[in-house]
Design an enzyme around this catalytic site. Sequence first.
Site, short mmCIF file in Angstrom:
data_model
loop_
_atom_site.label_atom_id
_atom_site.label_comp_id
_atom_site.label_asym_id
_atom_site.label_seq_id
_atom_site.Cartn_x
_atom_site.Cartn_y
_atom_site.Cartn_z
CG HIS A 222 -1.98 -0.98 1.06
ND1 HIS A 222 -2.76 -1.51 2.14
CD2 HIS A 222 -2.66 -1.58 -0.26
CE1 HIS A 222 -3.79 -2.31 1.68
NE2 HIS A 222 -3.89 -2.26 0.53
CB CYS A 522 0.75 -5.93 -20.63
SG CYS A 522 0.75 -7.56 -20.23
#
Length: 591
Positions: A222, A522
Amino acid sequence: MSECQCRKCPNGFDSVCWVDWGRENLCTATERHTVTNDSIQGTGVVPGVAYAPAVWVRPRPELPEAGEPIAEDAIDAEYARFEKAADTVAERLGARAQEAVGEAGEVLKATVGMVRDRGWRKAVKKNVRSLQRAEFAVVNATDKFIDMFEKAGGLMLERTTDLKDVRDRVIAELRGEEEPGLPNAHEPSVLFADDLAPADTAGLDTEIFTALVTELGGPTSHTAIIARQLGVPCVVATGTSLRDIPSGEKVLVDGASGTISRDVDEAKARAAVAESAEREKLIAQWEGPAATRDGHRMQLLANVADPKAARASAKSQAEGVGLYRTELNFLSAAKEPAVDEQAEIYRQVFEAFGDRKVVVRTLDAGSDKPIAYATLQEEENPALGVRGLRIARNNEGLMTRQLDAIAQAAESRPEGAQTWVMAPMVATRKEATWFAGLCRERGLTAGAMIEVPAAALLADTIMPELDFVSIGTNDLTQYAMAADRLSPQLAYLTDPWQPAVLRLIQMTCEAGKRHDVPVGVCGEAAADPWLACVLTGLGVSSLSAAANALPAVGAQLAELDLDDCRAMAEAALSAAGATESREQALAAIGR
């Protein structure tokens, strides 16, 4: 919340099954973890340069010992005391979530979910009923889930920071102590911590905290996710050497290279910060489309997870979607959504991008993205197990129904809009042939992820079966290097600059050229501006990353000719390791 059916949390903690907030925000410059006399090396996750005094977060509360047991007639009152403290923490975090925007708000909401989680509270209640005081009951209940997450590894391991934060805040509230977390800084500072919790990073004042540095964490923690949204330089996984730096000491933080430098000449430090600021201005002015200085085009696409992310990315410089992670819509689903339900979700993503290209990845469930209706309950090594395309081996209907839904949603797209579909974890020609057939039966353009080394090695046999391929550098790197990509200790191996990984990409691009099959990237490598130049030199035709990473890539490509990119690629391929690969690539163009 109902009892969790996720393989990763069999004992009932279901908040972990929520949306993976960080897959589209992976780090852009993982580096070797070393320390010299005047610098510490960690993993750079958000580029930028800052120079300011270090400040450490407020210490966590000392964890309680068992102590004397409570009386049986005090059980209800003791649990009520816990509930009041937990509810207070949840309300406080909820208020911050309401004030936060974007992913910061979503991450805080997930933390609130942990505080309110019924499985966790049930475990606390059980401990209180065994005559434990509330503080000790909280520690024991949390330890159970921490142990589960650590055993699960991967993304689950990184979520232990959030659990410990919930535990510590509730304990502090029970004791009437000051809430742990951000220090009271009144001047620009670099925030240091063992790891940062969502409640700390989500409400960060970037005028005060100009960079973040943590001992622990990883590219999908986070801390990294929110730092990227805030645009603040960030370095994680430095190791315990960070503890040598006291609060008040001035440090120079480089979020691209992952270095924390000490005893830096102040004039040189200020010049580095000014240069970084000028670079940021240049990036902010870039509008696209992407091309090298001599006009070689590179298609820049966005990675998206759901309709909300698609609508936001559609406003960026992205020319379309290079990776739509469909599984992230269904992580908390207990049963497979109906075809119409899936189609409606896909339609919203297509609608956001109008007639622009959208590349859809079929379910990449399993491993660190368990889905109740699509994941095996027990596997010894799930990262090497039944995940991605392999799930459909014994459940073909799961694949065909998803393709039906994608085709149904694509029917509403404007004429000429490109709807491409790719399967993850393709390893053999037979798998590629089978999947391509299913796609073409439904009028869809068929492709495959090249993330298993076998697929790169067999690219010449796989390419003729497909219309395109996209290299997933995150998994390709971890499989090629036999190293968990989320392990801070192995960041030097899971760096996409590793020459072995670049050689697999080169092989794939050369096969693509021979068979006239476009090759995209990607994975996290696409978000690193310098590595994007190397990929261009290797022959990659499109790059897909988080939308907010694209301007830096586009601006960097615009400063080089195609021959420069090729020279960088050649130099990187001949290096001894990831750090040397980057250094030699830059040296090849005089940087």
